[in-house]
Design a protein around this motif. Structure first.
Motif, PDB file in Angstrom:
ATOM      1  N   GLN A 314      52.222  90.117  91.333  1.00 21.76           N
ATOM      2  CA  GLN A 314      51.298  90.829  92.216  1.00 21.76           C
ATOM      3  C   GLN A 314      49.847  90.678  91.759  1.00 21.76           C
ATOM      4  O   GLN A 314      48.923  90.699  92.570  1.00 21.76           O
ATOM      5  CB  GLN A 314      51.677  92.310  92.253  1.00 21.76           C
ATOM      6  CG  GLN A 314      53.052  92.587  92.811  1.00 21.76           C
ATOM      7  CD  GLN A 314      53.539  93.988  92.521  1.00 21.76           C
ATOM      8  OE1 GLN A 314      52.748  94.883  92.248  1.00 21.76           O
ATOM      9  NE2 GLN A 314      54.844  94.192  92.567  1.00 21.76           N
ATOM     10  N   TRP A 315      49.656  90.537  90.457  1.00 19.00           N
ATOM     11  CA  TRP A 315      48.319  90.460  89.873  1.00 19.00           C
ATOM     12  C   TRP A 315      47.570  89.221  90.350  1.00 19.00           C
ATOM     13  O   TRP A 315      46.390  89.287  90.707  1.00 19.00           O
ATOM     14  CB  TRP A 315      48.451  90.451  88.351  1.00 19.00           C
ATOM     15  CG  TRP A 315      47.207  90.167  87.575  1.00 19.00           C
ATOM     16  CD1 TRP A 315      46.879  89.014  86.934  1.00 19.00           C
ATOM     17  CD2 TRP A 315      46.125  91.075  87.330  1.00 19.00           C
ATOM     18  NE1 TRP A 315      45.665  89.133  86.305  1.00 19.00           N
ATOM     19  CE2 TRP A 315      45.181  90.399  86.529  1.00 19.00           C
ATOM     20  CE3 TRP A 315      45.862  92.391  87.693  1.00 19.00           C
ATOM     21  CZ2 TRP A 315      44.007  90.992  86.101  1.00 19.00           C
ATOM     22  CZ3 TRP A 315      44.681  92.980  87.271  1.00 19.00           C
ATOM     23  CH2 TRP A 315      43.772  92.288  86.487  1.00 19.00           C
ATOM     24  N   VAL A 316      48.252  88.083  90.369  1.00 22.29           N
ATOM     25  CA  VAL A 316      47.574  86.825  90.692  1.00 22.29           C
ATOM     26  C   VAL A 316      47.000  86.847  92.112  1.00 22.29           C
ATOM     27  O   VAL A 316      45.797  86.605  92.304  1.00 22.29           O
ATOM     28  CB  VAL A 316      48.524  85.626  90.475  1.00 22.29           C
ATOM     29  CG1 VAL A 316      47.864  84.338  90.972  1.00 22.29           C
ATOM     30  CG2 VAL A 316      48.895  85.495  88.999  1.00 22.29           C
ATOM     31  N   PRO A 317      47.784  87.140  93.161  1.00 21.12           N
ATOM     32  CA  PRO A 317      47.174  87.185  94.501  1.00 21.12           C
ATOM     33  C   PRO A 317      46.149  88.303  94.651  1.00 21.12           C
ATOM     34  O   PRO A 317      45.174  88.159  95.395  1.00 21.12           O
ATOM     35  CB  PRO A 317      48.375  87.399  95.427  1.00 21.12           C
ATOM     36  CG  PRO A 317      49.447  87.955  94.568  1.00 21.12           C
ATOM     37  CD  PRO A 317      49.247  87.351  93.214  1.00 21.12           C
ATOM     38  N   MET A 321      42.234  87.727  95.873  1.00 26.65           N
ATOM     39  CA  MET A 321      41.574  88.448  96.955  1.00 26.65           C
ATOM     40  C   MET A 321      40.333  89.173  96.452  1.00 26.65           C
ATOM     41  O   MET A 321      39.278  89.160  97.106  1.00 26.65           O
ATOM     42  CB  MET A 321      42.538  89.447  97.599  1.00 26.65           C
ATOM     43  CG  MET A 321      41.939  90.178  98.792  1.00 26.65           C
ATOM     44  SD  MET A 321      43.033  91.404  99.525  1.00 26.65           S
ATOM     45  CE  MET A 321      42.982  92.689  98.266  1.00 26.65           C
ATOM     46  N   LEU A 322      40.439  89.816  95.275  1.00 26.09           N
ATOM     47  CA  LEU A 322      39.305  90.544  94.711  1.00 26.09           C
ATOM     48  C   LEU A 322      38.115  89.618  94.492  1.00 26.09           C
ATOM     49  O   LEU A 322      36.974  89.945  94.861  1.00 26.09           O
ATOM     50  CB  LEU A 322      39.723  91.193  93.392  1.00 26.09           C
ATOM     51  CG  LEU A 322      38.644  91.926  92.607  1.00 26.09           C
ATOM     52  CD1 LEU A 322      38.134  93.133  93.389  1.00 26.09           C
ATOM     53  CD2 LEU A 322      39.193  92.373  91.245  1.00 26.09           C
ATOM     54  N   ASN A 323      38.361  88.458  93.909  1.00 26.14           N
ATOM     55  CA  ASN A 323      37.270  87.511  93.668  1.00 26.14           C
ATOM     56  C   ASN A 323      36.691  86.981  94.977  1.00 26.14           C
ATOM     57  O   ASN A 323      35.475  86.787  95.094  1.00 26.14           O
ATOM     58  CB  ASN A 323      37.760  86.357  92.796  1.00 26.14           C
ATOM     59  CG  ASN A 323      37.973  86.771  91.351  1.00 26.14           C
ATOM     60  OD1 ASN A 323      37.450  87.788  90.889  1.00 26.14           O
ATOM     61  ND2 ASN A 323      38.741  85.974  90.614  1.00 26.14           N
ATOM     62  N   LEU A 325      36.554  88.611  97.816  1.00 21.56           N
ATOM     63  CA  LEU A 325      35.733  89.685  98.369  1.00 21.56           C
ATOM     64  C   LEU A 325      34.382  89.742  97.668  1.00 21.56           C
ATOM     65  O   LEU A 325      33.337  89.909  98.318  1.00 21.56           O
ATOM     66  CB  LEU A 325      36.463  91.024  98.234  1.00 21.56           C
ATOM     67  CG  LEU A 325      37.712  91.211  99.104  1.00 21.56           C
ATOM     68  CD1 LEU A 325      38.428  92.508  98.727  1.00 21.56           C
ATOM     69  CD2 LEU A 325      37.345  91.234 100.579  1.00 21.56           C
ATOM     70  N   ASN A 326      34.381  89.593  96.358  1.00 23.72           N
ATOM     71  CA  ASN A 326      33.123  89.610  95.618  1.00 23.72           C
ATOM     72  C   ASN A 326      32.212  88.477  96.051  1.00 23.72           C
ATOM     73  O   ASN A 326      31.006  88.646  96.229  1.00 23.72           O
ATOM     74  CB  ASN A 326      33.404  89.519  94.111  1.00 23.72           C
ATOM     75  CG  ASN A 326      33.224  90.857  93.423  1.00 23.72           C
ATOM     76  OD1 ASN A 326      33.553  91.890  93.989  1.00 23.72           O
ATOM     77  ND2 ASN A 326      32.709  90.851  92.205  1.00 23.72           N
ATOM     78  N   ARG A 327      32.787  87.277  96.212  1.00 20.32           N
ATOM     79  CA  ARG A 327      31.976  86.130  96.622  1.00 20.32           C
ATOM     80  C   ARG A 327      31.398  86.340  98.022  1.00 20.32           C
ATOM     81  O   ARG A 327      30.296  85.875  98.317  1.00 20.32           O
ATOM     82  CB  ARG A 327      32.830  84.859  96.585  1.00 20.32           C
ATOM     83  CG  ARG A 327      33.276  84.467  95.181  1.00 20.32           C
ATOM     84  CD  ARG A 327      34.221  83.284  95.196  1.00 20.32           C
ATOM     85  NE  ARG A 327      34.783  83.006  93.877  1.00 20.32           N
ATOM     86  CZ  ARG A 327      35.656  82.046  93.622  1.00 20.32           C
ATOM     87  NH1 ARG A 327      36.062  81.253  94.603  1.00 20.32           N
ATOM     88  NH2 ARG A 327      36.118  81.877  92.396  1.00 20.32           N
ATOM     89  N   SER A 328      32.131  87.053  98.876  1.00 25.82           N
ATOM     90  CA  SER A 328      31.630  87.337 100.220  1.00 25.82           C
ATOM     91  C   SER A 328      30.379  88.194 100.184  1.00 25.82           C
ATOM     92  O   SER A 328      29.563  88.158 101.113  1.00 25.82           O
ATOM     93  CB  SER A 328      32.711  88.049 101.040  1.00 25.82           C
ATOM     94  OG  SER A 328      33.837  87.216 101.212  1.00 25.82           O
ATOM     95  N   LEU A 329      30.222  88.971  99.109  1.00 23.37           N
ATOM     96  CA  LEU A 329      29.048  89.818  98.945  1.00 23.37           C
ATOM     97  C   LEU A 329      27.992  89.177  98.045  1.00 23.37           C
ATOM     98  O   LEU A 329      27.035  89.819  97.645  1.00 23.37           O
ATOM     99  CB  LEU A 329      29.459  91.175  98.362  1.00 23.37           C
ATOM    100  CG  LEU A 329      30.347  92.032  99.261  1.00 23.37           C
ATOM    101  CD1 LEU A 329      30.814  93.276  98.514  1.00 23.37           C
ATOM    102  CD2 LEU A 329      29.604  92.430 100.528  1.00 23.37           C
ATOM    103  N   ALA A 334      34.854  89.124  90.022  1.00 20.83           N
ATOM    104  CA  ALA A 334      35.116  90.360  89.283  1.00 20.83           C
ATOM    105  C   ALA A 334      36.068  90.103  88.131  1.00 20.83           C
ATOM    106  O   ALA A 334      35.970  90.743  87.076  1.00 20.83           O
ATOM    107  CB  ALA A 334      35.694  91.422  90.222  1.00 20.83           C
ATOM    108  N   TYR A 335      37.003  89.168  88.318  1.00 16.66           N
ATOM    109  CA  TYR A 335      37.949  88.811  87.255  1.00 16.66           C
ATOM    110  C   TYR A 335      37.840  87.309  87.021  1.00 16.66           C
ATOM    111  O   TYR A 335      38.556  86.511  87.637  1.00 16.66           O
ATOM    112  CB  TYR A 335      39.372  89.211  87.643  1.00 16.66           C
ATOM    113  CG  TYR A 335      40.372  88.942  86.536  1.00 16.66           C
ATOM    114  CD1 TYR A 335      40.430  89.758  85.422  1.00 16.66           C
ATOM    115  CD2 TYR A 335      41.238  87.855  86.598  1.00 16.66           C
ATOM    116  CE1 TYR A 335      41.324  89.513  84.392  1.00 16.66           C
ATOM    117  CE2 TYR A 335      42.132  87.598  85.581  1.00 16.66           C
ATOM    118  CZ  TYR A 335      42.169  88.425  84.484  1.00 16.66           C
ATOM    119  OH  TYR A 335      43.052  88.170  83.463  1.00 16.66           O
TER     120      TYR A 335
END
Length: 364
Positions: A314-317, A321-323, A325-329, A334-335
């Motif tokens: 679960q961590w990898v996907p 997604m978290l990264n 989302l960060n790039r979209s901003l 983030a990781y």
């Protein structure tokens, strides 16, 4: 870390909340219950006492009583409450801090508040894992110190149960400068505290817990000269070879102790982020032209608890997604890490050790 609901009105609240924006209730984190509580003044018990409200219009007669941490009352620097029967004036997190910078300096006061906020988050995760209070004692001791002209340099680190942090790390500009100077992709207050807590728990769980043989098989021999290893690490700065295949970070190559502490910090990252995502009932779909893969994020503290393989799956996907989302901003990842098979083997070692201890010691 999970999100919470106001137990008076049900509105969404957060770990650092002090007031419900929906019903106006005073909020505090209750470390004896590991949850947020809506509180009402309890003058019948005394001027400084509060009572948990619950969902009714009137406070139940048998509702538990609390007092606010003195750092909340004096400095507005804590949102933990203390059970009325506890005679301490500081909450379990704040009482671990033994030395402070000069708080009459406004800059130091602001830095200290930020550090304590990060430390409370560390306290929560360790308590959820069944590690706080620490085996055999109340937990690590913290010293938050500031440099002043003519004083010795304050180095962040751990020694004999005491974690020292230079309060300058609370300044974003200073921390970013050090991150660039040391070639680090990630440097945060919480990351520092998680890393240094790893040294503390190595003493308690590995050295004093009979795990040295297994540790040396996985991480290497910690008896190697530590000072020489660090000097060698910084001397070959930028030339650490293929560290990614066996380590979570470049700094982890310096010495087995640092390898453990970096891996420990990453494990706390993993647990905390999974708990946060699970509290939002997050489902991540990884796009694929033939068969998209769906992952429902599971609370790492659910009963029964997910396996290490499930958590990593679960961590990898989730971090992808978290990264994204960060790039979209327009932000950096983030990781900013990629976990290899060798790094995952070490993370599994930490996971198995923590699970073994946590199952013997109920959280809270």
């Amino acid at each position: 870390m999970r999100v919470f609901n106001c137990d008076h009105c049900g509105h969404l609240v957060f770990f650092d909340s002090v007031r419900c924006l929906h019903c106006g209730s005073t909020l505090a984190f209750l470390p004896d219950q590991l949850t947020m509580g809506a509180l009402a003044p309890a003058p019948q018990r005394g001027a400084q006492f509060w009572q948990r409200r619950g969902c009714g219009e009137h406070v139940a007669a048998d509702a538990p009583f609390y007092r606010m941490c003195r750092n909340h009352t004096d400095y507005d620097a804590c949102n933990f409450a203390i059970p009325a029967e506890d005679n301490a004036d500081l909450c379990p997190s704040c009482r671990q801090t033994r030395r402070l910078p000069d708080l009459s300096q406004p800059a130091n006061l602001g830095r200290w508040k930020q550090i304590e906020a990060a430390k409370r988050q560390l306290f929560y995760t360790l308590a959820r894992l069944g590690l706080e209070p620490a085996p055999g004692q109340s937990g690590p001791v913290f010293e938050f110190l500031a440099e002043w002209p003519g004083s010795p340099q304050v180095l962040t680190g751990h020694h004999a149960g005491t974690i020292t942090l230079n309060v300058a790390e609370a300044d974003d500009a200073e921390r970013a400068q050090r991150r660039v100077a040391l070639g680090e992709p990630y440097r945060t207050l919480l990351g520092h505290l998680r890393h240094e807590s790893g040294h503390f728990y190595w003493d308690r769980l590995v050295r004093d817990g009979g795990g040295l043989v297994a540790f040396r098989t996985t991480f290497g021999d910690e008896r190697a000269d530590y000072a020489a290893a660090l000097a060698n690490h910084y001397a070959r700065y930028g030339a650490h070879g293929d560290w990614q295949s066996q380590h979570v970070s470049s700094y982890a190559t310096a010495h087995p102790w640092e390898d453990w502490a970096e891996t420990w910090a990453h494990y706390l990252h993993l647990v905390d982020l999974l708990e946060t995502a699970a509290s939002y009932q997050t489902r991540v779909t990884v796009p694929h032209p033939q068969a998209a893969q769906q992952h429902q994020i599971t609370d790492p503290f659910a009963d029964p608890r997910p396996s290490f393989d499930d958590m990593v799956g679960q961590w990898v996907p989730l971090t992808l997604m978290l990264n994204s989302l960060n790039r979209s901003l327009g932000q950096s990842d983030a990781y900013p890490f990629a976990l290899s098979g060798g790094a995952l083997r070490k993370l599994r070692f930490v996971h198995d050790l923590v699970r073994a201890v946590g199952t013997r010691r109920p959280p809270g």
